[in-house]
Design an enzyme around this catalytic site. Sequence first.
Site, mmCIF file in Angstrom:
data_model
loop_
_atom_site.group_PDB
_atom_site.id
_atom_site.type_symbol
_atom_site.label_atom_id
_atom_site.label_comp_id
_atom_site.label_asym_id
_atom_site.label_seq_id
_atom_site.Cartn_x
_atom_site.Cartn_y
_atom_site.Cartn_z
ATOM 1 C CE LYS A 142 -4.195 -1.853 1.026
ATOM 2 N NZ LYS A 142 -5.386 -1.671 0.158
ATOM 3 C CE LYS A 250 -10.429 -4.796 -2.719
ATOM 4 N NZ LYS A 250 -9.519 -4.152 -4.091
#
Length: 339
Positions: A142, A250
Amino acid sequence: MRIRWKKRILNFKRPSGTSRGVLKQKPTYYLILEEEGKIGIGECSPLSGLSIDDRPDYEDQLDTVVNNPEIDLMAFPSIRFGLEMAKLDHANGGQRMIYESAFSQGRDGIPINGLIWMGAPDFMKSQINDLLKRGFTCLKMKIGAINFQDELEILARIRKEYPASDLILRVDANGAFSPAEALEKLKRLSELSLHSIEQPIKAGQEAEMARLCEVSPLDIALDEELIPVLNLVDKKKLLETIKPPYIILKPSLVGGFESSDEWISEAEKLGIDWWATSALESNIGLNAISQWTYIKNPNGHQGLGTGSLYTNNIDSPLEIQGEHIHYNPNRQWQLDELL
């Protein structure tokens, strides 16, 4: 058919940082479907500030589903997915065996990336060292919350020790870059032989994202960009407009497996590759997503390693062995708190 829902607060083992903030807890909901002595369980897992159904009336909508499970849930993708999951579970015997395969039989695993959360440089380095010791050959970091130069130095240090032939590096900006600065940052990141970057700029800027995908020296994967796109016509239009090298699915955020299958179908027509990731679900949702992912036979490492994030996750047959997630049919689900 009897349907009820139950809320559960998942507690992170340690605060987990993204460019949108630090996560300490994660609320999730379960739809429990009972009929003919079988129980199907589906997880509804909206993400605060990201899901389009992150709304004050979310629990009211769950009440509506209990009374009318055939209601149109297009505007509530995570509930739509939870209901789809519960029905599939029930239809297959109510044993959390969503899709029969070598994975669900315990004979094969799915390669997954190791996830590096944002934080102080020393914290990020400790995560990297731990994942490498455990045998991961694909890491996803990230980025976008700390100083960009610090992030570059962390990545450069990894790449110096582990060449691209030995270690795949992915980064996820969660839309942290502005359009004006994005290309220059992508150029600098590309010098480190990265695999790809997820969502460099915020979703909803189709022209800018299309331009970046055309000129970027680093492959771009669309993630948040997919979330508000609900019907097949718009899915096709988005992919034809932006032409990304990759999309990331997702199911909790895009409306479940049927919706994800539509994305895959349209992407493959255009030569766009994809991979699947969980969206911080508990092991109920992670199990269903893993079983679906396996039968779709995707390329490369998947983002399915989030089951160990919580102190109070539901005990399940899911296990991480090296860099693979496995389903161990000899282990039992512990569902007392739900049922």
